[in-house]
Design a protein around this motif. Structure first.
Motif, PDB file in Angstrom:
ATOM      1  N   ASP A   1      -1.617 -10.616   6.168  1.00 42.23           N
ATOM      2  CA  ASP A   1      -1.086  -9.973   7.370  1.00 42.23           C
ATOM      3  C   ASP A   1      -0.561  -8.568   7.084  1.00 42.23           C
ATOM      4  O   ASP A   1      -0.805  -7.637   7.853  1.00 42.23           O
ATOM      5  CB  ASP A   1       0.052 -10.814   7.970  1.00 42.23           C
ATOM      6  N   ALA A   2       0.195  -8.430   5.996  1.00 40.72           N
ATOM      7  CA  ALA A   2       0.849  -7.149   5.734  1.00 40.72           C
ATOM      8  C   ALA A   2       1.173  -7.001   4.256  1.00 40.72           C
ATOM      9  O   ALA A   2       1.354  -7.988   3.544  1.00 40.72           O
ATOM     10  CB  ALA A   2       2.133  -7.031   6.555  1.00 40.72           C
TER      11      ALA A   2
ATOM     12  N   TRP B   1       6.990  -7.227  14.273  1.00 47.39           N
ATOM     13  CA  TRP B   1       5.850  -8.148  14.166  1.00 47.39           C
ATOM     14  C   TRP B   1       5.764  -8.756  12.775  1.00 47.39           C
ATOM     15  O   TRP B   1       5.418  -9.930  12.616  1.00 47.39           O
ATOM     16  CB  TRP B   1       4.565  -7.395  14.497  1.00 47.39           C
ATOM     17  N   MET B   2       6.104  -7.988  11.745  1.00 47.62           N
ATOM     18  CA  MET B   2       6.011  -8.486  10.373  1.00 47.62           C
ATOM     19  C   MET B   2       7.119  -9.479  10.026  1.00 47.62           C
ATOM     20  O   MET B   2       6.988 -10.265   9.086  1.00 47.62           O
ATOM     21  CB  MET B   2       6.039  -7.316   9.383  1.00 47.62           C
ATOM     22  N   THR B   3       8.214  -9.441  10.756  1.00 43.04           N
ATOM     23  CA  THR B   3       9.302 -10.378  10.511  1.00 43.04           C
ATOM     24  C   THR B   3       8.811 -11.815  10.719  1.00 43.04           C
ATOM     25  O   THR B   3       8.165 -12.136  11.716  1.00 43.04           O
ATOM     26  CB  THR B   3      10.487 -10.086  11.457  1.00 43.04           C
TER      27      THR B   3
ATOM     28  N   ILE C   1      14.109  -4.114   3.290  1.00 41.97           N
ATOM     29  CA  ILE C   1      14.547  -5.459   3.690  1.00 41.97           C
ATOM     30  C   ILE C   1      16.064  -5.531   3.673  1.00 41.97           C
ATOM     31  O   ILE C   1      16.699  -6.040   4.603  1.00 41.97           O
ATOM     32  CB  ILE C   1      13.925  -6.532   2.773  1.00 41.97           C
ATOM     33  N   ASP C   2      16.671  -4.988   2.608  1.00 41.17           N
ATOM     34  CA  ASP C   2      18.136  -4.969   2.512  1.00 41.17           C
ATOM     35  C   ASP C   2      18.762  -4.154   3.643  1.00 41.17           C
ATOM     36  O   ASP C   2      19.878  -4.447   4.089  1.00 41.17           O
ATOM     37  CB  ASP C   2      18.573  -4.385   1.163  1.00 41.17           C
ATOM     38  N   GLN C   3      18.036  -3.129   4.109  1.00 39.63           N
ATOM     39  CA  GLN C   3      18.528  -2.297   5.213  1.00 39.63           C
ATOM     40  C   GLN C   3      18.289  -2.932   6.581  1.00 39.63           C
ATOM     41  O   GLN C   3      18.674  -2.364   7.611  1.00 39.63           O
ATOM     42  CB  GLN C   3      17.870  -0.918   5.165  1.00 39.63           C
ATOM     43  N   GLY C   4      17.643  -4.103   6.602  1.00 42.46           N
ATOM     44  CA  GLY C   4      17.426  -4.817   7.858  1.00 42.46           C
ATOM     45  C   GLY C   4      16.215  -4.378   8.646  1.00 42.46           C
ATOM     46  O   GLY C   4      16.107  -4.690   9.846  1.00 42.46           O
ATOM     47  N   ALA C   5      15.284  -3.677   7.994  1.00 42.80           N
ATOM     48  CA  ALA C   5      14.101  -3.192   8.707  1.00 42.80           C
ATOM     49  C   ALA C   5      13.214  -4.336   9.176  1.00 42.80           C
ATOM     50  O   ALA C   5      12.658  -4.293  10.275  1.00 42.80           O
ATOM     51  CB  ALA C   5      13.299  -2.251   7.807  1.00 42.80           C
ATOM     52  N   PHE C   6      13.061  -5.353   8.337  1.00 40.84           N
ATOM     53  CA  PHE C   6      12.321  -6.557   8.714  1.00 40.84           C
ATOM     54  C   PHE C   6      12.686  -7.662   7.737  1.00 40.84           C
ATOM     55  O   PHE C   6      13.316  -7.419   6.712  1.00 40.84           O
ATOM     56  CB  PHE C   6      10.813  -6.298   8.749  1.00 40.84           C
ATOM     57  N   LYS C   7      12.279  -8.895   8.075  1.00 35.93           N
ATOM     58  CA  LYS C   7      12.591 -10.027   7.221  1.00 35.93           C
ATOM     59  C   LYS C   7      11.361 -10.917   7.107  1.00 35.93           C
ATOM     60  O   LYS C   7      11.095 -11.750   7.978  1.00 35.93           O
ATOM     61  CB  LYS C   7      13.772 -10.821   7.775  1.00 35.93           C
ATOM     62  N   PRO C   8      10.591 -10.753   6.035  1.00 34.09           N
ATOM     63  CA  PRO C   8       9.387 -11.573   5.877  1.00 34.09           C
ATOM     64  C   PRO C   8       9.735 -13.030   5.590  1.00 34.09           C
ATOM     65  O   PRO C   8      10.831 -13.326   5.101  1.00 34.09           O
ATOM     66  CB  PRO C   8       8.688 -10.931   4.686  1.00 34.09           C
TER      67      PRO C   8
ATOM     68  N   ILE D   1       3.219   1.003   4.126  1.00 39.66           N
ATOM     69  CA  ILE D   1       3.075  -0.370   4.611  1.00 39.66           C
ATOM     70  C   ILE D   1       1.834  -0.434   5.487  1.00 39.66           C
ATOM     71  O   ILE D   1       1.632   0.405   6.373  1.00 39.66           O
ATOM     72  CB  ILE D   1       4.316  -0.835   5.389  1.00 39.66           C
ATOM     73  N   LEU D   2       1.003  -1.443   5.214  1.00 36.01           N
ATOM     74  CA  LEU D   2      -0.226  -1.642   5.958  1.00 36.01           C
ATOM     75  C   LEU D   2      -0.255  -3.045   6.551  1.00 36.01           C
ATOM     76  O   LEU D   2       0.342  -3.966   6.003  1.00 36.01           O
ATOM     77  CB  LEU D   2      -1.453  -1.462   5.057  1.00 36.01           C
ATOM     78  N   VAL D   3      -0.980  -3.181   7.658  1.00 39.09           N
ATOM     79  CA  VAL D   3      -1.202  -4.487   8.265  1.00 39.09           C
ATOM     80  C   VAL D   3      -2.696  -4.736   8.377  1.00 39.09           C
ATOM     81  O   VAL D   3      -3.509  -3.808   8.320  1.00 39.09           O
ATOM     82  CB  VAL D   3      -0.550  -4.593   9.664  1.00 39.09           C
ATOM     83  N   SER D   4      -3.052  -5.975   8.543  1.00 36.08           N
ATOM     84  CA  SER D   4      -4.451  -6.373   8.663  1.00 36.08           C
ATOM     85  C   SER D   4      -5.116  -5.724   9.871  1.00 36.08           C
ATOM     86  O   SER D   4      -4.458  -5.397  10.873  1.00 36.08           O
ATOM     87  CB  SER D   4      -4.536  -7.895   8.786  1.00 36.08           C
ATOM     88  N   LYS D   5      -6.406  -5.552   9.777  1.00 33.57           N
ATOM     89  CA  LYS D   5      -7.185  -5.004  10.896  1.00 33.57           C
ATOM     90  C   LYS D   5      -7.056  -5.880  12.141  1.00 33.57           C
ATOM     91  O   LYS D   5      -7.273  -5.407  13.268  1.00 33.57           O
ATOM     92  CB  LYS D   5      -8.653  -4.890  10.503  1.00 33.57           C
ATOM     93  N   ASN D   6      -6.704  -7.149  11.968  1.00 35.93           N
ATOM     94  CA  ASN D   6      -6.569  -8.076  13.092  1.00 35.93           C
ATOM     95  C   ASN D   6      -5.182  -8.053  13.732  1.00 35.93           C
ATOM     96  O   ASN D   6      -4.955  -8.742  14.729  1.00 35.93           O
ATOM     97  CB  ASN D   6      -6.879  -9.508  12.632  1.00 35.93           C
ATOM     98  N   ALA D   7      -4.265  -7.275  13.174  1.00 40.44           N
ATOM     99  CA  ALA D   7      -2.921  -7.188  13.740  1.00 40.44           C
ATOM    100  C   ALA D   7      -2.968  -6.433  15.072  1.00 40.44           C
ATOM    101  O   ALA D   7      -3.864  -5.618  15.306  1.00 40.44           O
ATOM    102  CB  ALA D   7      -1.984  -6.474  12.771  1.00 40.44           C
TER     103      ALA D   7
END
Length: 364
Positions: free
Chosen positions: A192-193, A142-144, A164-171, A124-130
């Protein structure tokens, strides 16, 4: 009687491996078309087989091989089903899809040249601006609520759906994008990600467009690469089937033993990649802050419980996407006869190689 004995002796020249059974037959040269992924770190054993000419050591004399590079798995699946290709190495999701098409053609998984604890495909990657995050847990928070991109139907897609099913984050939404479109959106600062596999992920990091924030390891999300063969090819050319696996084993061992030379070979095959970027994609350690595992790559080769568990999860995911109409494994997805015979003849046990992550300073 002498003639009959002579014919029986000739028939014992080679062993035919069909579902692990041994049947006598003789064999001559073969003409193979082989598909491989130069832009998928898990498939780099195919590049090594090609560039080092390893197949020449193990196939019957006079054999020929046409190497066909592919950017994604589906074209390879189609070629295997139509017998335009006899052997292919690809990521786990298209590999599993191929085995569900047995009514069209009998294509089997024959080896597992790459297996990882979420280090190769599940990035998983995020933008350089994150913002800068202290660890992957903070990044997931932050990704949620933000859009998240992934290439549909791939190992990365399966990984994302699972976490997502495990609840790690919710986009806020899942954006379905081909891997090259994800890359161009990171470059343009419009994303963003996203989830990406190597070496695409590493190139975006090296270009300064994105940063790693997580691997699949914290959620026990593994990934793998399979080699597939048509069953009729295995039956008609048992020596070649075993010989190809021997070449693959040697390629995986070469990658573990010679990182710098491997990176140099890979970079020649890839457009826009330096040897160092190729090296980092495979050999650099994944830090604990992104949930990294100390081991980057395992040359499992065999279908052990880890691989079977991944397969079961994969088939269930494909059914959920309605890519297949069966919730579990098809009747005969595996033929491990060739890999077992190759390991036996080479005096080896699985795994045949393990690549542990190294600091960037190890690149010399």
């Amino acid at each position: 009687m002498k003639t009959m004995l002579k014919l029986m002796a000739v028939g014992l020249v080679a062993s035919l491996l069909v579902g692990g059974q041994t049947v006598a037959r003789a064999e001559g040269p073969v003409d193979i078309t082989y598909g491989y992924h130069p832009y998928w770190t898990g498939g780099w054993s195919g590049v090594i087989i090609k560039e080092k000419g390893l197949w020449k050591k193990y196939l019957p004399p006079g054999s020929t091989v046409r190497f066909e590079p592919q950017l994604t798995g589906p074209p390879m699946v189609a070629a295997l089903l139509s017998n335009k290709m006899q052997i292919g190495t690809m990521g786990d999701m298209p590999s599993l899809v191929a085995t569900t098409k047995y009514k069209v053609a009998d294509v089997r998984l024959v080896s597992v040249p790459m297996y990882s604890n979420g280090q190769v495909c599940n990035k998983i990657l995020v933008s350089k601006n994150a913002p800068q995050f202290k660890d992957y847990k903070e990044a997931m928070k932050w990704m949620t609520g933000r859009p998240f991109a992934v290439h549909k139907g791939t190992c990365a897609n399966r990984f994302v759906e699972s976490v997502i099913d495990q609840g790690a984050f919710k986009p806020s939404e899942i954006l379905s994008m081909p891997i090259e479109v994800i890359a161009s959106n990171f470059e343009a600062g419009k994303l963003d990600a996203a989830a990406m596999w190597e070496p695409h992920a590493r190139r975006q990091v090296e270009l300064g467009n994105a940063r790693y924030v997580a691997t699949g390891a914290p959620w026990n999300e593994s990934d793998a690469d399979f080699t597939l063969m048509r069953q009729d090819f295995i039956e008609q050319h048992p020596q070649a089937a075993v010989g190809w696996i021997k070449a693959e084993i040697e390629a995986v061992q070469f990658m573990a033993k010679y990182p710098k030379e491997t990176a140099d070979i890979i970079a020649k095959e890839l457009t826009g990649y330096t040897p160092k970027t190729a090296w980092l994609a495979l050999y650099e350690e994944n830090p604990a802050s992104i949930g990294g595992d100390p081991v980057n790559y395992v040359g499992k080769m065999v279908f052990d419980k880890d691989v079977l568990n991944l397969m079961n999860k994969g088939y269930a995911f494909l059914n959920k996407l309605k890519v297949t109409n069966m919730p579990g494994m098809p009747p005969h997805p595996i033929n491990d006869g060739p890999v077992k015979q190759a390991l036996k003849e080479m005096g080896l046990t699985a795994p045949v190689a393990v690549i542990k992550g190294m600091p960037e300073s190890a690149y010399k």
